[in-house]
Design a protein around this motif. Sequence first.
Motif, PDB file in Angstrom:
ATOM      1  N   ASP A 235       6.733  -9.404 -38.073  1.00 28.52           N
ATOM      2  CA  ASP A 235       7.323  -8.834 -36.814  1.00 28.52           C
ATOM      3  C   ASP A 235       8.589  -8.767 -36.765  1.00 28.52           C
ATOM      4  OD1 ASP A 235       7.115  -7.818 -34.147  1.00 28.52           O
ATOM      5  OD2 ASP A 235       6.823  -9.899 -33.080  1.00 28.52           O
ATOM      6  N   PRO A 236       9.106  -7.643 -37.511  1.00 23.59           N
ATOM      7  CA  PRO A 236      10.742  -7.257 -37.403  1.00 23.59           C
ATOM      8  C   PRO A 236      11.088  -6.819 -36.401  1.00 23.59           C
ATOM      9  CG  PRO A 236       9.390  -5.712 -38.900  1.00 23.59           C
ATOM     10  CD  PRO A 236       8.533  -6.644 -38.694  1.00 23.59           C
ATOM     11  N   GLY A 237      10.165  -6.322 -35.456  1.00 19.35           N
ATOM     12  CA  GLY A 237      10.712  -5.812 -34.146  1.00 19.35           C
ATOM     13  C   GLY A 237      10.290  -6.734 -32.877  1.00 19.35           C
ATOM     14  N   VAL A 238      10.507  -8.084 -33.340  1.00 23.94           N
ATOM     15  CA  VAL A 238      10.058  -8.850 -32.078  1.00 23.94           C
ATOM     16  C   VAL A 238      11.161  -8.878 -31.050  1.00 23.94           C
ATOM     17  CG1 VAL A 238      11.368 -10.724 -33.442  1.00 23.94           C
ATOM     18  CG2 VAL A 238       9.575 -11.303 -31.802  1.00 23.94           C
ATOM     19  N   GLY A 239      10.756  -8.851 -29.772  1.00 25.40           N
ATOM     20  CA  GLY A 239      11.606  -8.727 -28.782  1.00 25.40           C
ATOM     21  C   GLY A 239      12.064  -7.379 -28.293  1.00 25.40           C
ATOM     22  N   SER A 240      11.532  -6.335 -29.169  1.00 28.38           N
ATOM     23  CA  SER A 240      11.749  -4.708 -28.809  1.00 28.38           C
ATOM     24  C   SER A 240      10.780  -4.480 -27.884  1.00 28.38           C
ATOM     25  CB  SER A 240      11.956  -4.351 -30.156  1.00 28.38           C
ATOM     26  OG  SER A 240      10.584  -4.076 -30.527  1.00 28.38           O
ATOM     27  N   ASP A 241      10.515  -3.028 -27.738  1.00 37.04           N
ATOM     28  CA  ASP A 241       9.450  -2.621 -27.092  1.00 37.04           C
ATOM     29  C   ASP A 241       8.179  -2.146 -27.778  1.00 37.04           C
ATOM     30  OD1 ASP A 241      10.150  -0.551 -28.442  1.00 37.04           O
ATOM     31  OD2 ASP A 241      10.815   1.009 -26.974  1.00 37.04           O
ATOM     32  N   ARG A 242       8.184  -2.690 -28.862  1.00 38.18           N
ATOM     33  CA  ARG A 242       6.943  -2.583 -29.715  1.00 38.18           C
ATOM     34  C   ARG A 242       5.521  -3.405 -28.766  1.00 38.18           C
ATOM     35  NH1 ARG A 242       6.281  -7.135 -29.168  1.00 38.18           N
ATOM     36  NH2 ARG A 242       6.757  -8.931 -30.709  1.00 38.18           N
ATOM     37  N   LYS A 243       4.553  -3.110 -29.095  1.00 39.52           N
ATOM     38  CA  LYS A 243       3.595  -3.703 -28.116  1.00 39.52           C
ATOM     39  C   LYS A 243       2.600  -4.838 -28.885  1.00 39.52           C
ATOM     40  CE  LYS A 243       2.433   0.320 -25.467  1.00 39.52           C
ATOM     41  NZ  LYS A 243       1.268   1.555 -25.128  1.00 39.52           N
ATOM     42  N   SER A 244       2.224  -5.825 -28.105  1.00 36.75           N
ATOM     43  CA  SER A 244       1.581  -6.887 -28.787  1.00 36.75           C
ATOM     44  C   SER A 244       0.025  -6.556 -28.343  1.00 36.75           C
ATOM     45  CB  SER A 244       1.690  -8.321 -28.114  1.00 36.75           C
ATOM     46  OG  SER A 244       3.138  -8.638 -28.426  1.00 36.75           O
ATOM     47  N   ILE A 245      -0.773  -6.751 -29.485  1.00 39.95           N
ATOM     48  CA  ILE A 245      -2.363  -6.338 -29.196  1.00 39.95           C
ATOM     49  C   ILE A 245      -3.219  -7.282 -29.787  1.00 39.95           C
ATOM     50  CG2 ILE A 245      -1.553  -3.769 -29.115  1.00 39.95           C
ATOM     51  CD1 ILE A 245      -2.483  -3.466 -31.953  1.00 39.95           C
ATOM     52  N   VAL A 246      -4.568  -6.923 -29.472  1.00 40.86           N
ATOM     53  CA  VAL A 246      -5.701  -7.802 -30.154  1.00 40.86           C
ATOM     54  C   VAL A 246      -6.663  -6.683 -30.422  1.00 40.86           C
ATOM     55  CG1 VAL A 246      -7.594  -9.552 -29.854  1.00 40.86           C
ATOM     56  CG2 VAL A 246      -5.365  -9.852 -28.721  1.00 40.86           C
ATOM     57  N   ALA A 247      -7.067  -6.850 -31.665  1.00 37.91           N
ATOM     58  CA  ALA A 247      -8.000  -5.738 -32.164  1.00 37.91           C
ATOM     59  C   ALA A 247      -9.275  -6.169 -32.317  1.00 37.91           C
ATOM     60  CB  ALA A 247      -7.576  -5.026 -33.359  1.00 37.91           C
TER      61      ALA A 247
ATOM     62  N   ASN B 203       2.419  -2.818 -35.218  1.00 35.91           N
ATOM     63  CA  ASN B 203       3.497  -2.024 -35.975  1.00 35.91           C
ATOM     64  C   ASN B 203       2.864  -1.485 -37.569  1.00 35.91           C
ATOM     65  OD1 ASN B 203       3.125  -4.346 -37.375  1.00 35.91           O
ATOM     66  ND2 ASN B 203       4.939  -5.450 -36.967  1.00 35.91           N
ATOM     67  N   GLY B 204       1.753  -1.600 -37.789  1.00 33.66           N
ATOM     68  CA  GLY B 204       1.344  -1.070 -38.666  1.00 33.66           C
ATOM     69  C   GLY B 204       0.471  -2.338 -39.617  1.00 33.66           C
ATOM     70  N   THR B 205       0.472  -3.618 -39.081  1.00 37.36           N
ATOM     71  CA  THR B 205      -0.392  -4.472 -39.880  1.00 37.36           C
ATOM     72  C   THR B 205      -1.781  -4.296 -39.816  1.00 37.36           C
ATOM     73  OG1 THR B 205      -0.286  -5.888 -37.833  1.00 37.36           O
ATOM     74  CG2 THR B 205       1.590  -6.296 -39.259  1.00 37.36           C
ATOM     75  N   LEU B 206      -2.412  -3.303 -39.126  1.00 34.42           N
ATOM     76  CA  LEU B 206      -3.833  -3.143 -38.762  1.00 34.42           C
ATOM     77  C   LEU B 206      -4.258  -1.866 -39.677  1.00 34.42           C
ATOM     78  CD1 LEU B 206      -4.494  -4.117 -35.204  1.00 34.42           C
ATOM     79  CD2 LEU B 206      -5.441  -5.135 -37.123  1.00 34.42           C
TER      80      LEU B 206
ATOM     81  N   LEU C 237      -2.850   3.448 -32.267  1.00 28.84           N
ATOM     82  CA  LEU C 237      -2.489   2.366 -33.036  1.00 28.84           C
ATOM     83  C   LEU C 237      -1.429   2.967 -34.016  1.00 28.84           C
ATOM     84  CD1 LEU C 237      -3.261  -0.591 -33.993  1.00 28.84           C
ATOM     85  CD2 LEU C 237      -4.800   0.667 -35.841  1.00 28.84           C
ATOM     86  N   VAL C 238      -0.370   1.929 -34.185  1.00 33.15           N
ATOM     87  CA  VAL C 238       0.637   2.481 -35.318  1.00 33.15           C
ATOM     88  C   VAL C 238      -0.164   2.152 -36.702  1.00 33.15           C
ATOM     89  CG1 VAL C 238       2.966   1.890 -36.287  1.00 33.15           C
ATOM     90  CG2 VAL C 238       2.655   1.906 -33.686  1.00 33.15           C
ATOM     91  N   LYS C 239       0.045   3.277 -37.471  1.00 34.78           N
ATOM     92  CA  LYS C 239      -0.412   3.174 -38.713  1.00 34.78           C
ATOM     93  C   LYS C 239       0.650   3.414 -39.868  1.00 34.78           C
ATOM     94  CE  LYS C 239      -5.226   4.136 -37.374  1.00 34.78           C
ATOM     95  NZ  LYS C 239      -6.564   5.028 -37.899  1.00 34.78           N
ATOM     96  N   LEU C 240       0.627   2.778 -40.977  1.00 34.66           N
ATOM     97  CA  LEU C 240       1.301   3.080 -42.115  1.00 34.66           C
ATOM     98  C   LEU C 240       0.646   4.342 -42.934  1.00 34.66           C
ATOM     99  CD1 LEU C 240       2.049  -0.415 -43.479  1.00 34.66           C
ATOM    100  CD2 LEU C 240       3.421   0.831 -42.049  1.00 34.66           C
ATOM    101  N   LYS C 241       1.455   4.950 -43.823  1.00 34.65           N
ATOM    102  CA  LYS C 241       0.797   6.073 -44.690  1.00 34.65           C
ATOM    103  C   LYS C 241       0.120   5.615 -45.803  1.00 34.65           C
ATOM    104  CE  LYS C 241       1.923  10.595 -46.452  1.00 34.65           C
ATOM    105  NZ  LYS C 241       3.150  11.629 -46.812  1.00 34.65           N
ATOM    106  N   LEU C 242      -1.079   6.031 -45.780  1.00 30.80           N
ATOM    107  CA  LEU C 242      -2.071   5.598 -46.875  1.00 30.80           C
ATOM    108  C   LEU C 242      -2.278   6.743 -48.037  1.00 30.80           C
ATOM    109  CD1 LEU C 242      -4.733   3.099 -45.380  1.00 30.80           C
ATOM    110  CD2 LEU C 242      -2.536   2.545 -46.581  1.00 30.80           C
ATOM    111  N   GLN C 243      -2.169   6.530 -49.242  1.00 29.22           N
ATOM    112  CA  GLN C 243      -2.395   7.483 -50.319  1.00 29.22           C
ATOM    113  C   GLN C 243      -4.057   7.178 -50.773  1.00 29.22           C
ATOM    114  OE1 GLN C 243      -0.970  10.443 -52.130  1.00 29.22           O
ATOM    115  NE2 GLN C 243      -3.015  10.339 -52.650  1.00 29.22           N
TER     116      GLN C 243
END
Length: 294
Positions: free
Chosen positions: A87-99, A112-115, A176-182
């Motif tokens: 969680d490098p963005g801890v304390g910022s406006d990034r959201k906390s979620i349950v999936a 932040n992309g962990t899902l 959902l925030v997602k990283l770019k996958l190849q």
Amino acid sequence: MDRSSRNALVEGKEWQRRQTVVFLSDFGLADGAVSAMHGVANKVSSSLLLDDLTHEIPQFNIWEASYRLMQAMTYWAAGTVFVCVVDPGVGSDRKSIVALTKSGHLVVTPDNGTLTHIAEHVGIVEIREISEVANRLEGSQKSYTFFGRDVYAFTGARLSCGAVEFEDIGPLQESLVKLKLQKGRKADDTTLIGAIDILDARYGSLWTNISGDFIEEMHLAYGQLLQVTITKDGRIVYGYPLRLCKSFTEVKQGEPLIYVNSLLNLGIALNKGNFSTTYGIGTGEGWIISLSVV
């Protein structure tokens, strides 16, 4: 979201609450951070089984957290709750979620992309934003930098023991925030292309997302040479022909090879060596690998 799957898993209660919480983080074990998360969960309910996937994710490496979560999650029974804290963005406006995943697991994590890998390879039925005012450890309201303890461990434990229901965690979230996958694929009749998903951490082998099924589909033979080209953001980092092998001992000690790993994808290794550190190869966004018939 997939509403029929949601109805079956949530409203129909076809997933069983396991009273099990599994933790993943980049905290390491040198201090008391992981113990503090376990302590919060144990305080919520002493009947919970608490386990750890890993706490050795490289600092701030969201990609590796995403992959390691996908790699291990489905071996646990449906109803298990995962707490994933990179969680490098801890304390910022990034959201906390349950999936809620299609496999019937719950994942508590920052958005932040962990899902990313879970969404791609397992599937997500529904996401809830955590209402952080209601779902946090008592007395932690002035703390802004340890959500793993104050929000995620606390919420994961309460979900696992039934102190709170998934539907009551907070409002629905549609994106959902997602990283770019190849994706691993066949580029043409002679070339395979994909990503370096992860390292075999202890040995430094490269694990790609290119399926080993392509060996038969392209009529490749063990012992055959394939041109391996690895790029980072379009820059060639490695480019040599390597032998396709069934085992590491088919090449001399210190020599590289192509093999099929335990996930039945193609990997690159050094026999009794570390390919990643030897050649300066990393993983994640921007790392692309191609294998071509010589």
